[in-house]
Design an enzyme around this catalytic site. Structure first.
Site, mmCIF file in Angstrom:
data_model
loop_
_atom_site.group_PDB
_atom_site.id
_atom_site.type_symbol
_atom_site.label_atom_id
_atom_site.label_comp_id
_atom_site.label_asym_id
_atom_site.label_seq_id
_atom_site.Cartn_x
_atom_site.Cartn_y
_atom_site.Cartn_z
ATOM 1 N N GLU A 1 0.822 -1.214 0.000
ATOM 2 C CA GLU A 1 0.000 0.000 0.000
ATOM 3 C C GLU A 1 0.857 1.266 0.000
ATOM 4 O O GLU A 1 0.582 2.213 -0.718
ATOM 5 C CB GLU A 1 -0.890 -0.035 1.258
ATOM 6 C CG GLU A 1 -1.748 1.190 1.465
ATOM 7 C CD GLU A 1 -3.052 1.119 0.672
ATOM 8 O OE1 GLU A 1 -3.321 0.038 0.124
ATOM 9 O OE2 GLU A 1 -3.747 2.138 0.604
ATOM 10 N N ASP A 2 1.907 1.267 0.800
ATOM 11 C CA ASP A 2 2.611 2.525 1.076
ATOM 12 C C ASP A 2 4.025 2.630 0.503
ATOM 13 O O ASP A 2 4.682 3.649 0.681
ATOM 14 C CB ASP A 2 2.717 2.746 2.603
ATOM 15 C CG ASP A 2 1.350 2.936 3.230
ATOM 16 O OD1 ASP A 2 0.426 3.291 2.485
ATOM 17 O OD2 ASP A 2 1.216 2.714 4.443
ATOM 18 N N ASP B 1 -3.246 -4.836 13.261
ATOM 19 C CA ASP B 1 -2.962 -3.536 12.652
ATOM 20 C C ASP B 1 -3.868 -2.467 13.269
ATOM 21 O O ASP B 1 -3.418 -1.410 13.703
ATOM 22 C CB ASP B 1 -3.210 -3.670 11.139
ATOM 23 C CG ASP B 1 -3.194 -2.348 10.402
ATOM 24 O OD1 ASP B 1 -2.240 -1.575 10.611
ATOM 25 O OD2 ASP B 1 -4.124 -2.101 9.609
ATOM 26 N N ASP C 1 -21.989 -5.878 39.206
ATOM 27 C CA ASP C 1 -20.831 -6.721 38.911
ATOM 28 C C ASP C 1 -19.713 -5.933 38.245
ATOM 29 O O ASP C 1 -19.293 -6.227 37.151
ATOM 30 C CB ASP C 1 -21.242 -7.920 38.055
ATOM 31 C CG ASP C 1 -22.210 -7.517 36.958
ATOM 32 O OD1 ASP C 1 -22.470 -6.309 36.807
ATOM 33 O OD2 ASP C 1 -22.698 -8.406 36.251
HETATM 34 MN MN MN Z 1 -0.973 -0.718 9.084
#
Ligand code: MN
Length: 713
Positions: free
Chosen positions: A76-77, A139, A259
């Site tokens: 993705e990056d 993640d 509780d």
């Molecule tokens: Mn990530």
């Protein structure tokens, strides 16, 4: 910040002798491609994949998952590609990363509550391999832990999505600690004031009750020891969000949430759990209806425990959970916990029910003996029959697999469906036959010039769309038939020098009634269908009395006219239920290109496209037709064979025709001056293919000079 060694140590805690080189290689690669990138916190980007991978070691996952955790943001990056990952780390790792990348691209915006379940299903459907979802959860957990660095509007959005989608999924997978932590973090960002207030209040109450908690714990431990049972007693405050939720749903103040502390007693085995339950119930009075036995009836996410609520030493309600150490691990780590017990006794026959949640999720029935088999088996499509897509507003819609823009359009509105011209999927224009994939955003393109047709019935998958298309076609056919009927009648009236418009205004209803139609419109529609001839209408009009024809004949005529075109193997575009004839001039058979011709009152005649007759007829009366998928019908075809004039040729050719399973309707033999014979046949065949086979078998006969289908014209 987590370091590689923390991860390797984590792995070795549950896989002591494993070769971790795959994970080390993934670390080096991730560090290389993320080099120079930073998180919003200012830390090097690598801190995020490291933290994600570390969380995965807490879930005791396999090496491929942990490597995928380290690599999950690379595609993705960074400049890394899936092909490269597959080459370096194998298919498993690459596929997990691919799955996580696809999930990350989806923005679950503006979720309303009733959408959440669909969205969760979509996430599951996209996580064909459960490990995809586990990496995604890890993640998300780290992103939630570092959410403070995000811009404010993003914080709330991400927290909302976490609360609606990911926390429930963690719960469904039985990973209690991730679910609780995600919920608390989301709570903190979505309801900051309520969070602060409640956490202070709860802390204050718990502080006051520290002595009380210790007293209860000691008492339980002592009683168990009296009966010769060893145990561990935990007294933990319930997580904040569950208290908050309880107050909200029951509309009660904190004081009435009894509780706040869940006591947990960890025993050696299941048998001891039941003994411990007896001891607890002898110590304190149980509240009826609050006892639950999840040991003999585990929850679908494998959770096992005994639950009871008792009146405690100070007259307050106390919730007590009793379970074994193993059950406790499963309760905390859920699906992942089986890795802990990878070797030895745990995954045995009687433990199979731990996977019930998965059976339930997938209706999948295979027996499991081995954790490797387990991982193999979770690598499947969890919802094979559904596909989930977004509207442009971010709403999730569920469709049967194979659904197309037509289904989507009708799901929005009938009018949208009726004018659907195509769709944009993720911004790209696709045709109507396009089949959706999970997670795509779909926008319907409409046009006032587009209308449903019969082909749509093949493209639509939902019953809603199919019903609406059929309805439209029916109405449309009525309208077309009406127009056609009017047209045919108007022409016939003109031929007889009668005023059709005047007839409709004055005598139409009367004649219609005499011909047993409810209205004159119905009569004209019938004329369009070919069920009644315009000449009949005129006769009725002129006579003003019963028709000259015999009643029986009339009846048989009507019956003949209502014979469906489809039964004769012809589909007429936009028209159904119309009388058809096959042109005798060109004898069309299925497979031929054909054209219809609207006759005067005799329905439609079908001609081969190259028939000279149709070329000479009024082009305005031509109509598009195709062959229907009817395999019973047979059609006459004309065949001419020229042979040497020799005895037995007719018999030989006839034999080939019969061998080709066709009937001979007519046979004629003539000779020519040059000692040749011409055999003319009319054979009854199903279609062009059958005819072609017969012709080529005749062609192979000795003495045959030429074989041809008699061309029209
Ligand atoms: Mn990530």
């Amino acid at each position: 910040m987590i370091r590689l060694n923390d991860i390797l140590d984590g792995i070795h805690s549950y896989l002591p002798d494993t070769d971790t080189s795959l994970v080390e290689k993934a670390y080096i690669y991730s560090a290389k491609v993320h080099a120079g990138q930073t998180r919003l916190s200012g830390e090097p980007y690598l801190s995020h994949p490291l933290a994600t991978a570390y969380i995965l070691t807490r879930l005791h996952l396999d090496l491929a998952s942990i490597a995928a955790g380290l690599l999950h943001d690379t595609v993705e990056d960074t400049l890394a590609s899936l092909e490269e990952l597959e080459k370096m780390f194998g298919k498993d790792v690459a596929q997990i990363v691919d799955g996580v990348t696809k999930l990350s691209k989806i923005r679950f915006e503006s979720q309303i509550q009733k959408q959440a379940e669909n969205t969760r299903k979509m996430v599951l459907a996209m996580s064909k391999d459960i490990r995809v979802l586990l990496v995604k959860l890890a993640d998300r957990l780290h992103n939630m832990r570092t959410l403070e660095y995000q811009k404010e509007y993003k914080r709330v959005k991400i927290a909302r999505e976490t609360l609606d989608i990911y926390a429930p999924l963690a719960g469904r997978l039985g990973i209690g600690w991730i679910k609780n932590e995600l919920e608390n973090l989301a709570f903190f960002y979505i309801y900051p004031e309520e969070y602060q207030g409640l956490s202070k209040e709860v802390e204050a109450r718990l502080g006051k009750r520290k002595a009380y908690v210790d007293e209860v714990k000691d008492l339980i431990a002592k009683k168990m020891a009296d009966f010769g049972l060893s145990c561990k007693v935990l007294g933990r405050p319930k997580h904040l969000y569950s208290i908050f939720r309880k107050m909200r749903t029951r509309k009660i103040p904190l004081e009435e949430v009894y509780d706040l502390i869940a006591f947990r007693i960890i025993m050696k085995g299941a048998k001891e759990c039941y003994e411990a339950l007896g001891i607890v119930h002898s110590l304190w009075k149980p509240i009826p209806g609050r006892f639950k036995d999840y040991i003999s009836l585990p929850k679908t996410n494998m959770y096992q425990s005994l639950h009871t609520t008792v009146i405690g030493p100070q007259g307050e309600r106390m919730e007590i959970q009793i379970r074994t150490g193993e059950m406790d691990v499963v309760a905390n780590e859920g699906i992942a916990a089986h890795w802990l017990y990878k070797e030895g006794t745990i995954v045995s026959k009687e433990k199979e029910h731990r996977f019930d949640w998965l059976f339930e999720l997938t209706e999948w029935q295979k027996e499991l003996d081995d954790p490797r088999e387990f991982i193999e088996s979770v690598k499947m499509d969890l919802f094979p029959n559904e596909v989930y897509v977004f509207t442009p507003k971010g709403e999730v819609k569920e469709f049967p697999r194979g659904a197309t823009p037509i289904d989507f359009a009708y799901a929005i509105h009938t009018e949208v469906g009726n004018h659907c011209a195509g769709a944009k999927v993720n911004g790209r224009i696709v045709p109507l036959k396009y089949q959706f994939h999970n997670g795509e955003t779909v926008e319907i393109i409409t046009s006032n010039k587009h209308f449903p047709n019969r082909d749509w019935l093949k493209l639509a998958k939902t019953s809603r769309a199919l019903a609406r298309i059929r309805q439209w076609i029916k109405t449309e056919e009525r309208e077309k038939s009406l127009a056609l009927g009017k047209d045919l009648c108007a022409r016939e009236f003109k031929r007889h020098r009668l005023d059709f418009n005047d007839f409709i205004k004055t005598k139409g209803a009367e004649v219609a009634e005499a011909l047993s139609f409810k209205t004159s419109e119905d009569m004209l529609i019938a004329a369009g269908y070919g069920k009644v001839a315009p000449s009949q209408i005129i006769r009725k009009l002129r006579a003003g009395q019963p028709e000259e024809q015999e009643p029986e004949e009339k009846e048989s005529r009507v019956k003949k006219f209502t014979e469906k075109a489809e039964q004769q193997g012809i589909l007429i575009h936009g028209l159904d239920d119309i009388l058809i004839h096959l042109g005798r001039c060109c004898t069309p058979i299925p497979g031929d290109e054909v054209i219809g011709y609207i006759t005067r009152g005799r329905g439609v005649t079908i001609h081969r496209e190259n028939c000279s007759n149709i070329r000479n007829l009024d082009p305005d009366r031509r109509i598009e037709v195709t062959w229907a998928d009817v395999d019973k019908a047979t059609y006459p075809a004309k065949v001419r064979v020229s042979t040497v004039d020799q005895k037995g040729m007719l018999a030989a050719v006839s034999k080939e025709i019969s061998a080709g399973e066709a009937n001979i309707l007519e046979a004629k033999v003539s000779t020519t001056p040059d000692y040749a014979a011409i055999l003319d046949f009319v054979v009854d065949v199903k279609d062009r293919t059958q005819l072609r086979k017969i012709l080529s078998s005749i062609r192979r006969l000795e003495g045959v000079k030429l074989v041809e289908r008699v061309s029209p014209g």
